[in-house]
Design a protein around this motif. Structure first.
Motif, short mmCIF file in Angstrom:
data_model
loop_
_atom_site.label_atom_id
_atom_site.label_comp_id
_atom_site.label_asym_id
_atom_site.label_seq_id
_atom_site.Cartn_x
_atom_site.Cartn_y
_atom_site.Cartn_z
N LYS A 11 0.84 -1.19 0.00
CA LYS A 11 0.00 0.00 0.00
C LYS A 11 0.88 1.25 0.00
N VAL A 12 0.46 2.24 -0.76
CA VAL A 12 1.09 3.55 -0.76
C VAL A 12 0.30 4.39 0.23
N PRO A 13 0.98 5.14 1.12
CA PRO A 13 0.21 5.92 2.11
C PRO A 13 -0.85 6.79 1.43
N PRO A 14 -2.11 6.68 1.87
CA PRO A 14 -3.18 7.48 1.27
C PRO A 14 -3.01 8.95 1.63
N HIS A 15 -3.58 9.79 0.79
CA HIS A 15 -3.57 11.22 1.07
C HIS A 15 -4.78 11.87 0.42
N ALA A 16 -5.06 13.09 0.84
CA ALA A 16 -6.18 13.85 0.28
C ALA A 16 -5.64 15.14 -0.31
N VAL A 17 -6.29 15.58 -1.39
CA VAL A 17 -5.91 16.82 -2.07
C VAL A 17 -7.19 17.57 -2.43
N THR A 18 -7.14 18.89 -2.26
CA THR A 18 -8.23 19.76 -2.70
C THR A 18 -7.66 20.71 -3.75
N PRO A 19 -7.92 20.44 -5.04
CA PRO A 19 -7.36 21.32 -6.08
C PRO A 19 -7.97 22.72 -6.00
N THR A 20 -7.13 23.71 -6.22
CA THR A 20 -7.59 25.09 -6.20
C THR A 20 -7.69 25.63 -7.62
N ALA A 21 -8.49 26.66 -7.79
CA ALA A 21 -8.61 27.32 -9.10
C ALA A 21 -7.25 27.85 -9.54
N TRP A 22 -6.47 28.34 -8.58
CA TRP A 22 -5.15 28.89 -8.90
C TRP A 22 -4.24 27.79 -9.48
N GLN A 23 -4.21 26.61 -8.86
CA GLN A 23 -3.40 25.50 -9.37
C GLN A 23 -3.83 25.12 -10.79
N LEU A 24 -5.14 25.07 -10.99
CA LEU A 24 -5.67 24.68 -12.29
C LEU A 24 -5.36 25.72 -13.35
N LYS A 25 -5.36 26.97 -12.96
CA LYS A 25 -5.01 28.05 -13.89
C LYS A 25 -3.58 27.84 -14.40
N TRP A 26 -2.65 27.55 -13.49
CA TRP A 26 -1.25 27.37 -13.89
C TRP A 26 -1.05 26.07 -14.66
N PHE A 27 -1.80 25.05 -14.34
CA PHE A 27 -1.71 23.81 -15.11
C PHE A 27 -2.21 24.04 -16.53
N THR A 31 -0.01 23.62 -19.98
CA THR A 31 -0.38 22.63 -21.00
C THR A 31 -0.98 23.25 -22.25
N GLY A 32 -1.14 24.59 -22.25
CA GLY A 32 -1.68 25.26 -23.43
C GLY A 32 -3.19 25.17 -23.56
N GLU A 33 -3.87 24.86 -22.48
CA GLU A 33 -5.34 24.76 -22.51
C GLU A 33 -5.94 26.15 -22.72
N PRO A 50 -19.83 23.92 -10.96
CA PRO A 50 -19.65 24.41 -9.59
C PRO A 50 -18.28 25.01 -9.30
N GLY A 51 -17.35 24.85 -10.21
CA GLY A 51 -15.99 25.38 -10.06
C GLY A 51 -15.21 25.11 -11.32
N VAL A 52 -13.93 25.41 -11.28
CA VAL A 52 -13.05 25.15 -12.42
C VAL A 52 -12.95 23.63 -12.60
N LEU A 53 -13.13 23.17 -13.84
CA LEU A 53 -13.09 21.74 -14.14
C LEU A 53 -11.65 21.23 -14.08
N VAL A 54 -11.45 20.13 -13.39
CA VAL A 54 -10.13 19.51 -13.28
C VAL A 54 -9.92 18.59 -14.49
N PRO A 55 -8.87 18.85 -15.30
CA PRO A 55 -8.61 17.94 -16.42
C PRO A 55 -8.07 16.60 -15.89
N PRO A 56 -8.42 15.50 -16.54
CA PRO A 56 -8.01 14.18 -16.04
C PRO A 56 -6.50 14.02 -15.84
#
Length: 146
Positions: A11-27, A31-33, A50-56
């Motif tokens: 098992k890999v230690p589990p973790h949680a992440v909450t993506p932010t609009a700011w992170q998605l903007k820079w991604f 990537t040229g989106e 409901p928010g900025v869409l997270v690309p897969p």
């Protein structure tokens, strides 16, 4: 030295992440989106989201968003200087948006070699969920040169 197959199932230690609009903007920028639902909160809401869409593909970035993203490889005694990127595959189940809290639960599912052990492969599968509901499955293959 071949990687011990006893690590299959680790098992890999589990973790949680909450993506932010700011992170998605820079991604999106990296990537040229150009579709604003991937980087502009107002545009996403105007489109009925409901928010900025997270690309897969961003799920792989979020899987690395922890203190020791390669802890499972270190546990196997692998030399990071000999580590190569193999491949990444995802199965997308549900849309995810900025502000969603996602749980990442992974494990090593295979270890194999090619070229008489000159190349060793570590396969890690990760289930990503939001409040218990599957949103994406990730597979990462890392190659270790002997």
């Amino acid at each position: 030295m071949l990687i011990d197959k006893k690590h299959i199932g680790m098992k890999v230690p589990p973790h949680a992440v909450t993506p932010t609009a700011w992170q998605l903007k820079w991604f999106a920028k990296a990537t040229g989106e150009t579709n604003p639902i991937y980087f502009d909160e107002a545009a996403a809401r105007k489109a009925g989201l409901p928010g900025v869409l997270v690309p897969p593909t961003f799920f792989f970035c979020m899987d690395m968003d922890k203190d020791e993203p390669f802890d499972y490889i270190a546990t196997m005694g692998c030399d990071f200087g000999k580590m190569l990127h193999g491949e990444q595959i995802f199965t997308y189940h549900k849309p995810v948006y900025s502000g969603d809290t996602l749980d990442f639960d992974g494990q090593v599912t295979d270890i194999y070699d090619k070229k008489n052990g000159a190349l060793q492969f570590i396969v890690k599968d990760v289930k990503v969920s939001r409040q218990g509901e599957a949103v994406c499955d990730l597979r990462t293959v890392i190659v270790i040169r002997a």
